[in-house]
Design a protein around this motif. Structure first.
Motif, PDB file in Angstrom:
ATOM      1  N   THR A  31      -0.608   4.052  -8.376  1.00 25.70           N
ATOM      2  CA  THR A  31      -1.506   4.990  -9.027  1.00 25.70           C
ATOM      3  C   THR A  31      -2.625   5.329  -8.055  1.00 25.70           C
ATOM      4  OG1 THR A  31      -2.864   5.366 -11.005  1.00 25.70           O
ATOM      5  CG2 THR A  31      -2.811   3.126 -10.119  1.00 25.70           C
ATOM      6  N   ILE A  32      -3.750   5.883  -8.519  1.00 31.37           N
ATOM      7  CA  ILE A  32      -4.781   6.349  -7.591  1.00 31.37           C
ATOM      8  C   ILE A  32      -5.454   5.210  -6.838  1.00 31.37           C
ATOM      9  CG2 ILE A  32      -5.213   8.484  -8.834  1.00 31.37           C
ATOM     10  CD1 ILE A  32      -7.678   7.183 -10.060  1.00 31.37           C
ATOM     11  N   SER A  33      -5.278   3.970  -7.281  1.00 33.11           N
ATOM     12  CA  SER A  33      -5.817   2.839  -6.534  1.00 33.11           C
ATOM     13  C   SER A  33      -5.064   2.620  -5.230  1.00 33.11           C
ATOM     14  CB  SER A  33      -5.763   1.567  -7.370  1.00 33.11           C
ATOM     15  OG  SER A  33      -4.422   1.212  -7.656  1.00 33.11           O
ATOM     16  N   ALA A  34      -3.812   3.109  -5.150  1.00 34.64           N
ATOM     17  CA  ALA A  34      -2.993   3.118  -3.925  1.00 34.64           C
ATOM     18  C   ALA A  34      -2.509   1.745  -3.484  1.00 34.64           C
ATOM     19  CB  ALA A  34      -3.725   3.806  -2.771  1.00 34.64           C
ATOM     20  N   TYR A  59      -2.737  -4.579 -10.497  1.00 32.00           N
ATOM     21  CA  TYR A  59      -3.213  -3.342  -9.880  1.00 32.00           C
ATOM     22  C   TYR A  59      -4.712  -3.340  -9.604  1.00 32.00           C
ATOM     23  CZ  TYR A  59       1.313  -1.188 -10.397  1.00 32.00           C
ATOM     24  OH  TYR A  59       2.655  -0.893 -10.269  1.00 32.00           O
ATOM     25  N   GLY A  60      -5.446  -4.286 -10.163  1.00 30.30           N
ATOM     26  CA  GLY A  60      -6.875  -4.359  -9.911  1.00 30.30           C
ATOM     27  C   GLY A  60      -7.630  -4.755 -11.155  1.00 30.30           C
ATOM     28  N   VAL A  61      -8.951  -4.883 -10.997  1.00 28.58           N
ATOM     29  CA  VAL A  61      -9.818  -5.317 -12.086  1.00 28.58           C
ATOM     30  C   VAL A  61     -10.994  -4.355 -12.194  1.00 28.58           C
ATOM     31  CG1 VAL A  61     -11.306  -7.168 -12.933  1.00 28.58           C
ATOM     32  CG2 VAL A  61      -9.166  -7.731 -11.778  1.00 28.58           C
ATOM     33  N   PHE A  62     -11.367  -4.024 -13.426  1.00 31.10           N
ATOM     34  CA  PHE A  62     -12.563  -3.233 -13.696  1.00 31.10           C
ATOM     35  C   PHE A  62     -13.669  -4.164 -14.158  1.00 31.10           C
ATOM     36  CE2 PHE A  62      -9.248  -0.059 -14.045  1.00 31.10           C
ATOM     37  CZ  PHE A  62      -9.825   1.075 -13.484  1.00 31.10           C
ATOM     38  N   LEU A  63     -14.818  -4.126 -13.495  1.00 33.38           N
ATOM     39  CA  LEU A  63     -15.994  -4.897 -13.870  1.00 33.38           C
ATOM     40  C   LEU A  63     -17.059  -3.883 -14.266  1.00 33.38           C
ATOM     41  CD1 LEU A  63     -15.960  -7.342 -10.805  1.00 33.38           C
ATOM     42  CD2 LEU A  63     -14.832  -7.643 -13.023  1.00 33.38           C
ATOM     43  N   CYS A  86     -19.586   4.698 -14.959  1.00 38.31           N
ATOM     44  CA  CYS A  86     -18.823   3.845 -14.052  1.00 38.31           C
ATOM     45  C   CYS A  86     -18.414   4.678 -12.844  1.00 38.31           C
ATOM     46  CB  CYS A  86     -17.577   3.288 -14.728  1.00 38.31           C
ATOM     47  SG  CYS A  86     -17.916   2.040 -15.989  1.00 38.31           S
ATOM     48  N   VAL A  87     -18.552   4.124 -11.662  1.00 32.76           N
ATOM     49  CA  VAL A  87     -18.112   4.779 -10.438  1.00 32.76           C
ATOM     50  C   VAL A  87     -17.148   3.835  -9.734  1.00 32.76           C
ATOM     51  CG1 VAL A  87     -18.777   5.756  -8.213  1.00 32.76           C
ATOM     52  CG2 VAL A  87     -20.258   6.083 -10.205  1.00 32.76           C
ATOM     53  N   ASP A  88     -15.884   4.235  -9.670  1.00 34.35           N
ATOM     54  CA  ASP A  88     -14.825   3.408  -9.094  1.00 34.35           C
ATOM     55  C   ASP A  88     -14.536   3.832  -7.661  1.00 34.35           C
ATOM     56  OD1 ASP A  88     -14.564   2.154 -11.584  1.00 34.35           O
ATOM     57  OD2 ASP A  88     -13.112   3.645 -12.265  1.00 34.35           O
ATOM     58  N   ASN A  89     -14.523   2.865  -6.753  1.00 33.79           N
ATOM     59  CA  ASN A  89     -14.236   3.130  -5.344  1.00 33.79           C
ATOM     60  C   ASN A  89     -12.772   2.822  -5.063  1.00 33.79           C
ATOM     61  OD1 ASN A  89     -13.805   2.245  -2.468  1.00 33.79           O
ATOM     62  ND2 ASN A  89     -15.913   2.926  -2.265  1.00 33.79           N
ATOM     63  N   SER A  91       0.826  -1.200   0.000  1.00 31.72           N
ATOM     64  CA  SER A  91       0.000   0.000   0.000  1.00 31.72           C
ATOM     65  C   SER A  91       0.864   1.255   0.000  1.00 31.72           C
ATOM     66  CB  SER A  91      -0.913   0.007   1.232  1.00 31.72           C
ATOM     67  OG  SER A  91      -1.474   1.282   1.445  1.00 31.72           O
ATOM     68  N   ILE A  92       0.378   2.288  -0.667  1.00 33.01           N
ATOM     69  CA  ILE A  92       1.083   3.568  -0.704  1.00 33.01           C
ATOM     70  C   ILE A  92       1.128   4.211   0.683  1.00 33.01           C
ATOM     71  CG2 ILE A  92      -0.941   4.994  -1.215  1.00 33.01           C
ATOM     72  CD1 ILE A  92       0.779   6.587  -3.156  1.00 33.01           C
ATOM     73  N   VAL A  93       0.212   3.817   1.574  1.00 31.30           N
ATOM     74  CA  VAL A  93       0.160   4.411   2.904  1.00 31.30           C
ATOM     75  C   VAL A  93       1.365   4.013   3.738  1.00 31.30           C
ATOM     76  CG1 VAL A  93      -1.146   4.470   5.067  1.00 31.30           C
ATOM     77  CG2 VAL A  93      -2.344   4.617   2.886  1.00 31.30           C
ATOM     78  N   ASN A  94       1.803   2.758   3.608  1.00 33.07           N
ATOM     79  CA  ASN A  94       2.910   2.306   4.454  1.00 33.07           C
ATOM     80  C   ASN A  94       4.141   1.881   3.684  1.00 33.07           C
ATOM     81  OD1 ASN A  94       2.128  -0.186   3.391  1.00 33.07           O
ATOM     82  ND2 ASN A  94       0.968  -0.751   5.210  1.00 33.07           N
ATOM     83  N   ASN A  95       4.174   2.163   2.388  1.00 34.58           N
ATOM     84  CA  ASN A  95       5.333   1.823   1.567  1.00 34.58           C
ATOM     85  C   ASN A  95       5.613   2.981   0.626  1.00 34.58           C
ATOM     86  OD1 ASN A  95       7.255   0.772  -0.169  1.00 34.58           O
ATOM     87  ND2 ASN A  95       6.304  -1.240  -0.280  1.00 34.58           N
ATOM     88  N   LYS A  96       6.612   3.763   0.949  1.00 36.06           N
ATOM     89  CA  LYS A  96       6.894   4.969   0.167  1.00 36.06           C
ATOM     90  C   LYS A  96       7.598   4.676  -1.145  1.00 36.06           C
ATOM     91  CE  LYS A  96       7.171   7.940   4.258  1.00 36.06           C
ATOM     92  NZ  LYS A  96       7.985   8.906   5.021  1.00 36.06           N
TER      93      LYS A  96
END
Length: 514
Positions: free
Chosen positions: A252-255, A340-344, A351-354, A242-247
């Motif tokens: 990207t914006i998914s973090a 990095y993730g999957v778009f369904l 589309c609204v991505d969380n 995660s971008i929060v604990n790994n600099k």
């Protein structure tokens, strides 16, 4: 042996009488002897009303010093809770260092009040704001009104240089059914929207109005997979970062990013919990493959698709267009492979991505990789990015967030560079309550944070929406908890609370399109 049992009842009665009696000792008398007043019967008392919220925020905005003196944030470090690298736990860390500040000079109205006055919207139970023309002139702010006043609607303020950012986005929404791609909204936030809270209802409203289907972006692994009701999600043997604990590393914006083992898998299933989510027409896996890997996808438990990747440093995607109810991915020859993730999603509509990250203060998003994020945006073009942060920074006694304002302004500008021409909306923190003499009242730092976030939107020339006002119009956090719309920590919303806020945000966009 003498029986003392009969004395127990008398002792219990005495304790009850003393407890009730202590509750009636005058607060001034308690403070006079250097003690802090405590309401022993606090849990039996009611929560705050809208009027009490207004009184509290009025005192805060007037610059009145709380007991013990005013405090100012000296620095902002890490968030309150940080997801572990494995995604299995959280750890508590210090967020804000505070120090006493001298008596402040009298200040004018906050930026939040300026917005309400500009749109002249009167909320149920909320006093009408005063004129703010002079305050605007002093601040040198020019605001274009893009939302017509609508009774009960919290308007979206457009602080873009030409005042057309909101209008341009609404025009795209109106053309949705004629576009060859979906109108995409990226919702970046913290635990306030974790588990697709709020965003699920906002997505449903948008897709019902403008078309589209599918839950949008879903991470490879998730701490709340069992809690989230908008997609079935199973996975195993992935390493999460995660971008929060790994600099270090490219985010990207998914973090998040994920590395597999030979036994890794991830499986998604449509949900009937909300409309338009039980099936989807397109699935896209985003990844980087520095070696030659084999990606296997199984659709609906029957059809199998194979992709032999080519070595590349760039972000790639595996796209499958089918009538999909379930899809399962696995990877062979995993060296150099990062997912990095999957778009369904559906190929058209909305589309609204969380992109929720527990414990994210928002400031770490300034570390997203520009090159990778540009590639991310090319594969998934965005039309609106919503920033919902601040929950992990706000503190009870801190009312000066100038350091945070500077950091978040830098984040917004960084996102603007990564997504040129994309509309950006800063969404303020919502209401958050703390106990004060037995009653739950809005945490003083909340109003200061809302003002700070609006100032960020003004400085960066983007959109702003006041979540706090939306919650306050519905009665505030006390009412949310009472009605089951929020948890009893008086901080996090429930699914029903998320629906209330999502509807208010949707109404704000609809008002802007009139």
């Amino acid at each position: 042996m003498k029986n003392y049992l009969r004395y127990a009842f008398g002792l219990a009665l005495l304790v009850v009488l003393m407890t009730v009696g202590l509750n009636y000792i005058p607060e001034n008398a308690v403070r006079a002897v250097g003690l802090k007043p405590v309401d022993i019967l606090a849990d039996l008392n009611r929560g705050n009303t809208v009027g009490e919220l207004d009184q509290l925020v009025g005192e805060t905005e007037a610059g009145r010093r709380p007991e013990g003196g005013e405090y100012v944030a000296r620095s902002v470090s890490e968030p309150d809770t940080v997801a572990s690298a494995e995604g299995d736990s959280t750890r508590a860390v210090s967020t804000i260092f505070v120090e006493p500040e001298p008596e402040p000079e009298e200040t004018g109205r906050t930026a939040t009040d300026t917005t309400r006055a500009l749109f002249d919207t009167t909320l149920p139970g909320v006093p009408a704001p005063a004129d703010t023309t002079a305050a605007e002139e002093r601040a040198g702010v020019t605001t274009t009104q893009t939302t017509q006043p609508t009774q009960g609607v919290i308007p979206i303020a457009d602080y873009s240089s030409d005042g057309k950012m909101l209008r341009n986005f609404m025009e795209k929404l109106d053309r949705t059914r004629n576009m060859r791609r979906p109108v995409r909204i990226g919702f970046m936030g913290d635990s306030f929207i974790e588990g697709d809270l709020l965003t699920s209802d906002f997505r449903e409203l948008m897709q019902t109005r403008y078309g589209g289907g599918g839950v949008g972006f879903v991470p490879i692994t998730s701490q709340v997979a069992g809690f989230r009701q908008t997609v079935g999600h199973k996975f195993g043997k992935w390493k999460q970062s995660s971008i929060v604990n790994n600099k270090s590393g490219a985010y990207t914006i998914s973090a998040f990013r994920y590395t597999p083992s030979e036994d890794s898998y991830v499986e998604y299933k449509g949900s009937s919990n909300k409309k338009h989510l039980d099936r989807f027409k397109r699935a896209r896996l985003l990844f980087i493959s520095k070696g030659q890997s084999v990606v296997r996808a199984t659709v609906n438990g029957e059809r199998e698709f194979l992709l032999n990747t080519e070595p590349s440093e760039a972000l790639q995607e595996m796209t499958i267009d089918e009538d999909i109810r379930t899809i399962r991915y696995s990877v062979n020859d995993v060296e150099g492979f990062t997912a990095y993730g999957v778009f369904l999603e559906n190929p058209t509509g909305v589309c609204v991505d969380n992109f929720s990250v527990r414990g994210n203060p928002g400031t770490v998003m300034g570390r997203i990789n520009p090159t990778l994020t540009s590639q991310f945006g090319s594969l998934s073009p965005y039309d609106l990015i919503i920033l919902q942060y601040g929950l992990n920074v706000v503190s009870s006694q801190v009312t000066d967030y100038s350091t945070y304002r500077k950091q978040m302004a830098g984040v917004v500008e960084h996102i603007k560079r990564c997504f040129p021409g994309v509309a950006i909306l800063v969404m303020s923190v919502g209401d958050r309550a703390t106990r004060d003499n037995g009653a739950f009242v809005t945490m003083p730092g909340i109003r200061a944070m809302v003002s700070t976030q609006e100032e960020v939107a003004k400085e960066c020339g983007v959109l702003f929406w006041n979540t706090y006002d939306a919650m306050r119009a519905a009665g505030g956090m006390g009412t949310f908890v009472k009605n089951g719309w929020a948890a009893k920590d008086y901080t996090h919303i429930s699914a029903r609370g998320g629906k209330k806020i999502a509807t208010a945000l949707y109404d704000a966009f609809q008002a802007a399109g009139k």
